[in-house]
Motif scaffolding. Sequence first.
Motif, short mmCIF file in Angstrom:
data_model
loop_
_atom_site.label_atom_id
_atom_site.label_comp_id
_atom_site.label_asym_id
_atom_site.label_seq_id
_atom_site.Cartn_x
_atom_site.Cartn_y
_atom_site.Cartn_z
N ILE A 167 37.38 38.56 39.60
CA ILE A 167 38.28 37.82 38.97
C ILE A 167 37.93 36.76 38.11
CG2 ILE A 167 40.18 36.44 39.82
CD1 ILE A 167 40.12 37.66 42.66
N GLU A 168 38.79 36.59 37.10
CA GLU A 168 38.70 35.53 35.99
C GLU A 168 39.47 34.32 36.46
OE1 GLU A 168 39.54 37.42 32.32
OE2 GLU A 168 37.43 38.07 32.02
N VAL A 169 38.95 33.23 36.81
CA VAL A 169 39.69 31.96 37.13
C VAL A 169 40.23 31.37 36.08
CG1 VAL A 169 39.55 29.89 38.41
CG2 VAL A 169 38.37 31.86 39.29
N ALA A 170 41.59 31.13 36.24
CA ALA A 170 42.28 30.39 35.00
C ALA A 170 42.46 29.07 35.41
CB ALA A 170 43.50 31.11 34.81
N HIS A 171 42.66 28.70 36.77
CA HIS A 171 43.08 27.31 36.89
C HIS A 171 42.51 27.00 38.38
CE1 HIS A 171 45.76 23.94 37.94
NE2 HIS A 171 46.54 24.62 38.78
#
Length: 227
Positions: free
Chosen positions: A180-184
């Motif tokens: 998962i690419e964490v955005a915030h």
Amino acid sequence: MFKRFDPDNDVSTSTQVKSSVQRHIKQSINESHPALTDEILDVLVPKKPPLTQYKVGPHLMLYCRGEEPVFFQQRDGPILPTLKFVQKYPALEFTRVTADKGAIPFLLGGAHIMCPGLTNAGGAMPEDGVEQDAQGFDMPGLEAGRGVVIYAEGKEHAIAVGVMKLSSAEIREKNKGVGIEVAHYLGDGLWNTTESSESSHQVAEGSDANSAAQLAGLGVVGADAGY
């Protein structure tokens, strides 16, 4: 994405969102979070007053309700809720995953979630194969590119939001690399952004109380206007 976000320096332009764009925002949110029905989204994103769109850098849009950041989108990715927005309405069923406790310090430093953080004991994702596609093949619980709210083992509240880089089936199969690419995340620049005036706080409090009452009327038990 928001690690060093500073609204005073990083926001370039702002415009009111057109009704057609606002409908697209609701549709995108529903695609990632199907439990948020049209009726619920009409409460969360009412037609009046319209959302305000802020351009952040060359590829990021931040959507605000008054002066409160509520959603954002990078390039053509899914529209994601802000953490404070998620925590404001704890009874809403956002699509969620859970990372194991070992991932917590990395998450709070802004790192992406590696596959083992989701497959180890303490991690959790929706089951695969619950639904089948038109050809009868099992579908993953979460497809790649979908927006998710991220919780952590043993923690009550969400600590991040991000985008599935791999499907849940691929994460379970490969069990290595970024899942998962964490955005915030909790504590980043967007989390630390607050409304700039006392009057905006008062307006937001009135709007939140009204939203909570409307959500309760739709059967969303425990809708809460506070963090």
